[in-house]
Design a protein around this motif. Structure first.
Motif, PDB file in Angstrom:
ATOM      1  N   ASN A 169       5.828 -15.553   6.122  1.00 41.63           N
ATOM      2  CA  ASN A 169       4.978 -16.510   5.403  1.00 41.63           C
ATOM      3  C   ASN A 169       3.532 -16.063   5.253  1.00 41.63           C
ATOM      4  N   PHE A 170       3.181 -14.933   5.834  1.00 42.00           N
ATOM      5  CA  PHE A 170       1.800 -14.435   5.787  1.00 42.00           C
ATOM      6  C   PHE A 170       1.447 -13.933   4.397  1.00 42.00           C
ATOM      7  N   LEU A 171       0.254 -14.316   3.934  1.00 42.99           N
ATOM      8  CA  LEU A 171      -0.284 -13.874   2.645  1.00 42.99           C
ATOM      9  C   LEU A 171      -1.627 -13.186   2.918  1.00 42.99           C
ATOM     10  N   PRO A 172      -1.652 -11.855   2.883  1.00 48.32           N
ATOM     11  CA  PRO A 172      -2.903 -11.136   3.184  1.00 48.32           C
ATOM     12  C   PRO A 172      -4.026 -11.563   2.244  1.00 48.32           C
ATOM     13  N   PRO A 173      -5.255 -11.549   2.679  1.00 50.86           N
ATOM     14  CA  PRO A 173      -5.722 -11.087   3.982  1.00 50.86           C
ATOM     15  C   PRO A 173      -5.742 -12.172   5.051  1.00 50.86           C
ATOM     16  N   ASN A 174      -5.807 -13.482   4.649  1.00 51.11           N
ATOM     17  CA  ASN A 174      -5.933 -14.507   5.684  1.00 51.11           C
ATOM     18  C   ASN A 174      -5.343 -15.856   5.271  1.00 51.11           C
ATOM     19  N   ALA A 175      -4.159 -15.832   4.672  1.00 56.21           N
ATOM     20  CA  ALA A 175      -3.536 -17.073   4.215  1.00 56.21           C
ATOM     21  C   ALA A 175      -2.057 -17.106   4.623  1.00 56.21           C
ATOM     22  N   CYS A 176      -1.460 -18.269   4.443  1.00 56.66           N
ATOM     23  CA  CYS A 176      -0.063 -18.489   4.803  1.00 56.66           C
ATOM     24  C   CYS A 176       0.583 -19.360   3.734  1.00 56.66           C
ATOM     25  N   LYS A 177       1.878 -19.177   3.518  1.00 54.89           N
ATOM     26  CA  LYS A 177       2.604 -19.985   2.537  1.00 54.89           C
ATOM     27  C   LYS A 177       2.745 -21.432   2.978  1.00 54.89           C
ATOM     28  N   ILE A 178       2.758 -21.673   4.294  1.00 53.58           N
ATOM     29  CA  ILE A 178       3.039 -23.035   4.761  1.00 53.58           C
ATOM     30  C   ILE A 178       1.963 -23.662   5.647  1.00 53.58           C
ATOM     31  N   VAL A 179       1.007 -22.863   6.123  1.00 53.10           N
ATOM     32  CA  VAL A 179      -0.070 -23.389   6.970  1.00 53.10           C
ATOM     33  C   VAL A 179      -1.399 -23.277   6.223  1.00 53.10           C
ATOM     34  N   ALA A 180      -2.221 -24.292   6.341  1.00 58.68           N
ATOM     35  CA  ALA A 180      -3.511 -24.326   5.651  1.00 58.68           C
ATOM     36  C   ALA A 180      -4.386 -23.136   6.043  1.00 58.68           C
ATOM     37  N   SER A 181      -5.113 -22.614   5.081  1.00 59.50           N
ATOM     38  CA  SER A 181      -6.025 -21.480   5.294  1.00 59.50           C
ATOM     39  C   SER A 181      -7.323 -21.987   5.894  1.00 59.50           C
ATOM     40  N   PRO A 182      -8.080 -21.126   6.507  1.00 60.13           N
ATOM     41  CA  PRO A 182      -7.818 -19.709   6.743  1.00 60.13           C
ATOM     42  C   PRO A 182      -7.036 -19.522   8.051  1.00 60.13           C
ATOM     43  N   ILE A 183      -6.319 -18.412   8.109  1.00 61.48           N
ATOM     44  CA  ILE A 183      -5.625 -18.033   9.333  1.00 61.48           C
ATOM     45  C   ILE A 183      -5.981 -16.589   9.655  1.00 61.48           C
ATOM     46  N   SER A 184      -5.785 -16.215  10.891  1.00 59.22           N
ATOM     47  CA  SER A 184      -6.039 -14.842  11.310  1.00 59.22           C
ATOM     48  C   SER A 184      -4.745 -14.047  11.252  1.00 59.22           C
ATOM     49  N   PRO A 185      -4.793 -12.795  10.789  1.00 55.90           N
ATOM     50  CA  PRO A 185      -3.588 -11.962  10.815  1.00 55.90           C
ATOM     51  C   PRO A 185      -3.037 -11.808  12.238  1.00 55.90           C
ATOM     52  N   HIS A 186      -3.905 -12.025  13.229  1.00 55.78           N
ATOM     53  CA  HIS A 186      -3.498 -11.893  14.628  1.00 55.78           C
ATOM     54  C   HIS A 186      -3.128 -13.247  15.242  1.00 55.78           C
ATOM     55  N   GLY A 187      -3.132 -14.305  14.421  1.00 54.00           N
ATOM     56  CA  GLY A 187      -2.815 -15.640  14.914  1.00 54.00           C
ATOM     57  C   GLY A 187      -1.314 -15.852  15.053  1.00 54.00           C
ATOM     58  N   TRP A 188      -0.950 -17.087  15.392  1.00 53.87           N
ATOM     59  CA  TRP A 188       0.461 -17.448  15.570  1.00 53.87           C
ATOM     60  C   TRP A 188       0.613 -18.945  15.339  1.00 53.87           C
ATOM     61  N   CYS A 189       1.805 -19.377  14.895  1.00 51.78           N
ATOM     62  CA  CYS A 189       2.119 -20.802  14.815  1.00 51.78           C
ATOM     63  C   CYS A 189       3.610 -21.001  15.071  1.00 51.78           C
ATOM     64  N   GLN A 190       4.005 -22.245  15.206  1.00 50.32           N
ATOM     65  CA  GLN A 190       5.399 -22.557  15.523  1.00 50.32           C
ATOM     66  C   GLN A 190       6.368 -22.228  14.383  1.00 50.32           C
ATOM     67  N   PHE A 191       5.867 -21.942  13.198  1.00 54.55           N
ATOM     68  CA  PHE A 191       6.727 -21.615  12.062  1.00 54.55           C
ATOM     69  C   PHE A 191       6.941 -20.111  11.905  1.00 54.55           C
ATOM     70  N   TYR A 192       6.539 -19.350  12.882  1.00 52.11           N
ATOM     71  CA  TYR A 192       6.656 -17.898  12.816  1.00 52.11           C
ATOM     72  C   TYR A 192       8.106 -17.494  12.519  1.00 52.11           C
ATOM     73  N   ALA A 193       8.254 -16.574  11.563  1.00 51.03           N
ATOM     74  CA  ALA A 193       9.557 -15.994  11.226  1.00 51.03           C
ATOM     75  C   ALA A 193       9.318 -14.510  10.924  1.00 51.03           C
ATOM     76  N   LYS A 194       9.861 -13.661  11.745  1.00 53.55           N
ATOM     77  CA  LYS A 194       9.630 -12.225  11.636  1.00 53.55           C
ATOM     78  C   LYS A 194      10.120 -11.665  10.299  1.00 53.55           C
ATOM     79  N   LYS A 195       9.271 -10.824   9.689  1.00 51.90           N
ATOM     80  CA  LYS A 195       9.651 -10.135   8.456  1.00 51.90           C
ATOM     81  C   LYS A 195      10.800  -9.181   8.747  1.00 51.90           C
ATOM     82  N   LYS A 196      11.728  -9.094   7.817  1.00 52.89           N
ATOM     83  CA  LYS A 196      12.810  -8.117   7.972  1.00 52.89           C
ATOM     84  C   LYS A 196      12.295  -6.776   7.500  1.00 52.89           C
TER      85      LYS A 196
END
Length: 97
Positions: free
Chosen positions: A69-96
């Protein structure tokens, strides 16, 4: 004799056949109008940092930059911006990979 009575006067009523022929077109128009309005009706807001249990640091080797769900440089598809590339949330899903 030149007068027409009700039995011989031309009927101005809509026949059942012509009414049934118009139904598919009317339904198509309504569906088209609905299809145009759907994107506006289904627009959703992103989850807040609080609801996502977002933190600015990785957790157990998981971090935003490796999430689908990460959208570089500091956004997410499902969590409000801004986020850190080094952050974490409960919706984490590892990229294949």
């Amino acid at each position: 004799m030149g007068e027409m009575d009700d039995r011989t006067a031309p009927k101005e009523e809509i026949s059942r056949r012509s009414l049934l022929k118009g139904v598919p077109m009317a339904a198509g128009i309504l569906v088209s109008i609905g299809a145009i309005a759907v994107p506006e009706a289904t627009a959703q807001t992103k989850a807040s940092h609080f609801l996502a249990k977002y933190q600015d640091t990785p957790k157990n080797g998981q971090q935003c930059s490796t999430c689908v769900n990460f959208l570089p440089p500091n956004a997410c598809k499902i969590v409000a911006s801004p986020i850190s590339p080094h952050g974490w949330c409960q919706f984490y899903a590892k990229k294949k990979t």
